[in-house]
Design a protein around this motif. Structure first.
Motif, PDB file in Angstrom:
ATOM      1  N   GLY A  35       0.818  -1.204   0.000  1.00 43.81           N
ATOM      2  CA  GLY A  35       0.000   0.000   0.000  1.00 43.81           C
ATOM      3  C   GLY A  35       0.855   1.258   0.000  1.00 43.81           C
ATOM      4  O   GLY A  35       1.584   1.509   0.952  1.00 43.81           O
ATOM      5  N   GLY A  41      -0.215   4.292   0.215  1.00 39.84           N
ATOM      6  CA  GLY A  41      -1.071   5.373   0.699  1.00 39.84           C
ATOM      7  C   GLY A  41      -0.279   6.218   1.682  1.00 39.84           C
ATOM      8  O   GLY A  41       0.961   6.208   1.674  1.00 39.84           O
ATOM      9  N   LEU A  42      -0.997   6.903   2.553  1.00 42.13           N
ATOM     10  CA  LEU A  42      -0.317   7.812   3.495  1.00 42.13           C
ATOM     11  C   LEU A  42       0.637   7.047   4.401  1.00 42.13           C
ATOM     12  O   LEU A  42       1.806   7.400   4.556  1.00 42.13           O
ATOM     13  CB  LEU A  42      -1.369   8.545   4.338  1.00 42.13           C
ATOM     14  CG  LEU A  42      -2.306   9.462   3.557  1.00 42.13           C
ATOM     15  CD1 LEU A  42      -3.369  10.048   4.482  1.00 42.13           C
ATOM     16  CD2 LEU A  42      -1.525  10.577   2.884  1.00 42.13           C
ATOM     17  N   ALA A  43       0.138   5.967   5.008  1.00 42.81           N
ATOM     18  CA  ALA A  43       0.958   5.234   5.982  1.00 42.81           C
ATOM     19  C   ALA A  43       2.104   4.500   5.305  1.00 42.81           C
ATOM     20  O   ALA A  43       3.240   4.507   5.794  1.00 42.81           O
ATOM     21  CB  ALA A  43       0.083   4.241   6.745  1.00 42.81           C
ATOM     22  N   GLU A  74       1.740  -1.279  -4.754  1.00 45.78           N
ATOM     23  CA  GLU A  74       0.477  -0.526  -4.812  1.00 45.78           C
ATOM     24  C   GLU A  74      -0.383  -1.074  -5.945  1.00 45.78           C
ATOM     25  O   GLU A  74       0.069  -1.161  -7.081  1.00 45.78           O
ATOM     26  CB  GLU A  74       0.782   0.968  -5.016  1.00 45.78           C
ATOM     27  CG  GLU A  74      -0.425   1.835  -5.308  1.00 45.78           C
ATOM     28  CD  GLU A  74      -1.534   1.714  -4.261  1.00 45.78           C
ATOM     29  OE1 GLU A  74      -1.285   1.949  -3.077  1.00 45.78           O
ATOM     30  OE2 GLU A  74      -2.672   1.347  -4.654  1.00 45.78           O
ATOM     31  N   MET A  75      -1.644  -1.389  -5.648  1.00 43.27           N
ATOM     32  CA  MET A  75      -2.507  -2.017  -6.670  1.00 43.27           C
ATOM     33  C   MET A  75      -3.114  -1.006  -7.651  1.00 43.27           C
ATOM     34  O   MET A  75      -3.530  -1.388  -8.744  1.00 43.27           O
ATOM     35  CB  MET A  75      -3.613  -2.818  -6.003  1.00 43.27           C
ATOM     36  CG  MET A  75      -4.615  -2.016  -5.231  1.00 43.27           C
ATOM     37  SD  MET A  75      -5.854  -3.126  -4.511  1.00 43.27           S
ATOM     38  CE  MET A  75      -6.998  -1.925  -3.827  1.00 43.27           C
ATOM     39  N   ARG A  76      -3.206   0.261  -7.232  1.00 42.03           N
ATOM     40  CA  ARG A  76      -3.750   1.256  -8.148  1.00 42.03           C
ATOM     41  C   ARG A  76      -2.685   1.637  -9.186  1.00 42.03           C
ATOM     42  O   ARG A  76      -1.507   1.533  -8.880  1.00 42.03           O
ATOM     43  CB  ARG A  76      -4.185   2.504  -7.369  1.00 42.03           C
ATOM     44  CG  ARG A  76      -5.371   2.286  -6.502  1.00 42.03           C
ATOM     45  CD  ARG A  76      -5.734   3.552  -5.726  1.00 42.03           C
ATOM     46  NE  ARG A  76      -4.725   3.941  -4.760  1.00 42.03           N
ATOM     47  CZ  ARG A  76      -3.991   5.047  -4.826  1.00 42.03           C
ATOM     48  NH1 ARG A  76      -4.148   5.901  -5.804  1.00 42.03           N
ATOM     49  NH2 ARG A  76      -3.099   5.322  -3.911  1.00 42.03           N
ATOM     50  N   CYS A  78     -10.493  12.074   0.385  1.00 42.87           N
ATOM     51  CA  CYS A  78     -11.696  12.900   0.537  1.00 42.87           C
ATOM     52  C   CYS A  78     -11.266  14.360   0.699  1.00 42.87           C
ATOM     53  O   CYS A  78     -10.862  14.998  -0.256  1.00 42.87           O
ATOM     54  CB  CYS A  78     -12.493  12.362   1.712  1.00 42.87           C
ATOM     55  SG  CYS A  78     -14.118  13.059   1.869  1.00 42.87           S
ATOM     56  N   SER A  79     -11.321  14.857   1.906  1.00 43.09           N
ATOM     57  CA  SER A  79     -10.984  16.262   2.137  1.00 43.09           C
ATOM     58  C   SER A  79      -9.501  16.512   1.848  1.00 43.09           C
ATOM     59  O   SER A  79      -8.685  15.592   1.929  1.00 43.09           O
ATOM     60  CB  SER A  79     -11.287  16.570   3.615  1.00 43.09           C
ATOM     61  OG  SER A  79     -10.657  17.751   3.994  1.00 43.09           O
ATOM     62  N   ILE A 112      -1.282  -7.183  -4.038  1.00 46.56           N
ATOM     63  CA  ILE A 112      -0.745  -8.279  -3.231  1.00 46.56           C
ATOM     64  C   ILE A 112      -1.940  -9.024  -2.635  1.00 46.56           C
ATOM     65  O   ILE A 112      -2.805  -8.405  -2.014  1.00 46.56           O
ATOM     66  CB  ILE A 112       0.182  -7.750  -2.102  1.00 46.56           C
ATOM     67  CG1 ILE A 112       1.340  -6.938  -2.695  1.00 46.56           C
ATOM     68  CG2 ILE A 112       0.678  -8.875  -1.211  1.00 46.56           C
ATOM     69  CD1 ILE A 112       2.393  -7.732  -3.398  1.00 46.56           C
ATOM     70  N   SER A 124      -2.394  -1.326   3.845  1.00 46.67           N
ATOM     71  CA  SER A 124      -3.331  -1.323   2.725  1.00 46.67           C
ATOM     72  C   SER A 124      -4.626  -0.557   3.019  1.00 46.67           C
ATOM     73  O   SER A 124      -5.511  -0.495   2.162  1.00 46.67           O
ATOM     74  CB  SER A 124      -3.630  -2.762   2.296  1.00 46.67           C
ATOM     75  OG  SER A 124      -3.849  -3.566   3.429  1.00 46.67           O
ATOM     76  N   PRO A 141      -8.121   1.422   4.863  1.00 53.30           N
ATOM     77  CA  PRO A 141      -9.501   1.055   5.175  1.00 53.30           C
ATOM     78  C   PRO A 141     -10.207   0.344   4.026  1.00 53.30           C
ATOM     79  O   PRO A 141     -11.240  -0.279   4.227  1.00 53.30           O
ATOM     80  CB  PRO A 141     -10.170   2.410   5.448  1.00 53.30           C
ATOM     81  CG  PRO A 141      -9.305   3.431   4.795  1.00 53.30           C
ATOM     82  CD  PRO A 141      -7.912   2.881   4.828  1.00 53.30           C
ATOM     83  N   SER A 164      -7.940  -4.626  -0.243  1.00 54.47           N
ATOM     84  CA  SER A 164      -8.636  -5.522  -1.186  1.00 54.47           C
ATOM     85  C   SER A 164      -9.039  -6.809  -0.465  1.00 54.47           C
ATOM     86  O   SER A 164      -8.349  -7.270   0.450  1.00 54.47           O
ATOM     87  CB  SER A 164      -7.749  -5.809  -2.396  1.00 54.47           C
ATOM     88  OG  SER A 164      -6.669  -6.604  -2.008  1.00 54.47           O
ATOM     89  N   GLN A 218      -4.524   3.220   8.831  1.00 54.49           N
ATOM     90  CA  GLN A 218      -5.875   3.090   9.365  1.00 54.49           C
ATOM     91  C   GLN A 218      -6.228   1.641   9.731  1.00 54.49           C
ATOM     92  O   GLN A 218      -7.066   1.397  10.578  1.00 54.49           O
ATOM     93  CB  GLN A 218      -6.862   3.641   8.323  1.00 54.49           C
ATOM     94  CG  GLN A 218      -8.276   3.657   8.821  1.00 54.49           C
ATOM     95  CD  GLN A 218      -8.929   5.006   8.747  1.00 54.49           C
ATOM     96  OE1 GLN A 218      -8.263   6.045   8.784  1.00 54.49           O
ATOM     97  NE2 GLN A 218     -10.224   5.031   8.642  1.00 54.49           N
ATOM     98  N   GLY A 255      -8.135   8.671  10.523  1.00 53.43           N
ATOM     99  CA  GLY A 255      -7.786  10.014  10.065  1.00 53.43           C
ATOM    100  C   GLY A 255      -6.459  10.036   9.316  1.00 53.43           C
ATOM    101  O   GLY A 255      -5.618   9.150   9.471  1.00 53.43           O
ATOM    102  N   TYR A 256      -6.295  11.088   8.505  1.00 53.55           N
ATOM    103  CA  TYR A 256      -5.083  11.207   7.678  1.00 53.55           C
ATOM    104  C   TYR A 256      -3.817  11.265   8.538  1.00 53.55           C
ATOM    105  O   TYR A 256      -2.877  10.510   8.314  1.00 53.55           O
ATOM    106  CB  TYR A 256      -5.128  12.502   6.868  1.00 53.55           C
ATOM    107  CG  TYR A 256      -6.162  12.580   5.767  1.00 53.55           C
ATOM    108  CD1 TYR A 256      -6.654  11.444   5.124  1.00 53.55           C
ATOM    109  CD2 TYR A 256      -6.625  13.831   5.338  1.00 53.55           C
ATOM    110  CE1 TYR A 256      -7.588  11.559   4.094  1.00 53.55           C
ATOM    111  CE2 TYR A 256      -7.553  13.948   4.308  1.00 53.55           C
ATOM    112  CZ  TYR A 256      -8.031  12.813   3.692  1.00 53.55           C
ATOM    113  OH  TYR A 256      -8.947  12.926   2.676  1.00 53.55           O
TER     114      TYR A 256
END
Ligand code: FAD
Length: 437
Positions: A11, A13-15, A34-36, A54-55, A123, A135, A137, A140, A338, A344-345
């Motif tokens: 993942g 993402g942020l983390a 990363e799957m995206r 989101c925000s 993965i 990965s 919230p 997959s 998360q 939260g971010y």
């Protein structure tokens, strides 16, 4: 040092990105998977790393605010994504608001500079060697199955129906009373309502403004966790026979059973936070404040966490995680973001920082670090790893840290808590190697 080890991180993402950058900072190589964009989640829109789903606000920067304090601590601990936010900040008052595309690009360039590869693949199995699962919230399904199998838990929690949490010292105890039903203890605080007060609240719930639901969120609604406004819609008396039923309760001030009650349940062992039982909601935050302050005893309630509803995959941290963010079953398997049960971010970035530092230390056969409980970061880690039957995802808030020795309220209390936390974080250099100090 484990020879030629690369930390596999699932993942970007942020983390995941923060964890990878911490590994690199601590001299250990990391690879992100990363799957995206090939496989998308319900909420992400791009293939960018560290996409804000989101925000584009990462909330307050004031240390007297829980999110601001967490950021200040992350600054002390050398958080890289926080530096990226500073470089991509756009005007937003006291909130840290970023240009989301530039923020992702900035994180990508930090990864490039650190020589961290992002492999584009989904993965499906938890790796059998040193890894961090970040990965998020919207993990997959196949990976979620593999994780539950490995951790020996029946299920991950798939849906979040979160009730608001208020600060204990903001509840008016001249109105609320401590009692469990049928006099078997005093575990709950009860806010009593007359028929008139109940009707007014139900009418307001029917009119209040809601967050719109995405399709996938509507499909996720299930009976035991219906939002409070949905229950109100089912009939005027539904709440009085449901979460607001007064049976077995007598208000000591009147000696009578109230028409209805809102029960508040302790959210932590210290009793500094209480959640509104059964009040999971999709109301807008401003509406939550307005409506829930109509409840007798809560007219000055300080909201530590607002209610929300969305799909969320998270672990029951207390059962499966250590405060180092290692899994209990496998010391070389870490979890970040998360998925750990933070919400939260900035909290997700924080959990990435902890997992990244500790995975790197594990790799170098160094002692893993924990964070002082006076800090917001330490408080969050403690919350997600301390036994708690009612465990639900948690955001940064001042109810997570130990109470002050001296008496103080409101702004002054938060200022003192922040001062204590920053002092503890400043003195805590255990996450650094001797030569970095
Ligand atoms: C719909 C929604 C809206 C939210 N809005 C906000 C908000 O406005 N403010 C806020 O503070 N928090 C918000 N959150 C909560 C949370 O802060 C964010 O979800 C945050 O992005 C979590 O960070 P993370 O790194 O744990 O997960 P993510 O940022 O989601 O990163 C996880 C990454 O893992 C990838 N991945 C998943 N499965 C696999 C796999 N099998 N193989 C490879 N890659 C995989 C995903 O594509 C994703 O890129 C929201 C959450 C949701 C679900």
């Amino acid at each position: 040092m484990l020879e030629d080890v690369t930390v596999q991180i699932i993942g970007a993402g942020l983390a995941g990105c923060e964890a990878a950058l911490q590994c690199a900072k601590h001299g250990v190589s990391a690879r992100l998977h990363e799957m995206r964009p090939d496989v998308q989640t319900e909420a992400h829109r791009t293939g960018d790393v560290a996409e804000l789903v989101c925000s584009n606000s990462l909330k307050s920067t004031e240390p007297g605010n829980a999110h601001g304090l967490l950021k200040a601590e992350l600054g002390i601990y050398g958080c890289v994504l926080l530096e990226c936010t500073e470089r991509t900040r756009i005007p937003g008052g006291k909130a840290l608001v970023v240009d989301r595309q530039r923020f992702s690009a900035e994180v990508q360039s930090a990864l490039d500079d650190a020589g961290i590869e992002v492999v584009r693949e989904e993965i499906k199995e938890i790796p059998d060697k040193l890894a961090i699962v970040a990965s998020g919230p919207l993990t997959s399904p196949e990976l979620a199955d593999s994780l539950t199998g490995l951790l020996g838990v029946k299920r991950l929690f798939f849906y979040d129906a979160i009730a608001p949490i208020v600060a204990a010292d903001s509840i008016d105890m001249n109105v609320a009373f401590a009692a469990s039903r049928y006099g078997v203890g005093q575990d709950y605080l009860n806010c009593p309502l007359t028929r008139e007060q109940y009707d007014r609240l139900v009418n307001e719930l029917l009119e209040a403004e809601l967050h719109p639901m995405k399709d996938f969120e509507e499909r996720c609604l299930f009976e035991p966790c219906l939002p409070v406004e949905e229950l109100a819609r089912r009939g005027k008396e539904t709440l009085a026979f449901g979460p607001m039923k007064p049976v077995g309760l007598v208000d000591p001030k009147t000696g009578k059973r109230p028409f209805a009650v809102v029960q508040l349940r302790k959210e932590n062992a210290e009793g500094t936070m209480f959640n509104l039982v059964g009040f999971q909601t999709r109301l807008k935050r401003s509406e939550q404040k307005r409506l829930f302050r109509m409840i007798p005893g809560l007219d000055k309630a300080e909201f530590l966490r607002f209610g929300s509803m969305h799909r969320n995959t998270y672990l029951h941290g207390p059962e499966v995680l250590l405060p180092t963010l290692q899994t209990k079953v496998r010391p070389d398997l870490f979890v970040a973001g998360q998925l750990t049960g933070v919400e939260g971010y900035v909290e997700s970035i924080a959990a990435g920082l902890v997992a990244g530092i500790n995975a790197a230390r594990f790799c170098k056969s160094e002692d893993l670090v924990q964070f002082p409980e006076q800090t917001m970061l330490g408080g969050l880690l403690k919350y997600i790893t301390t036994p708690n039957q009612e465990f639900q995802p948690m955001n940064a808030n001042f109810g997570l840290v130990p109470v002050l020795k001296q008496k103080a309220r409101g702004k002054e209390k938060r200022r003192l808590l922040a001062e204590r936390a920053l002092e503890a974080a400043g003195q805590d250099r255990s996450h650094l190697n001797g030569d970095e100090i």
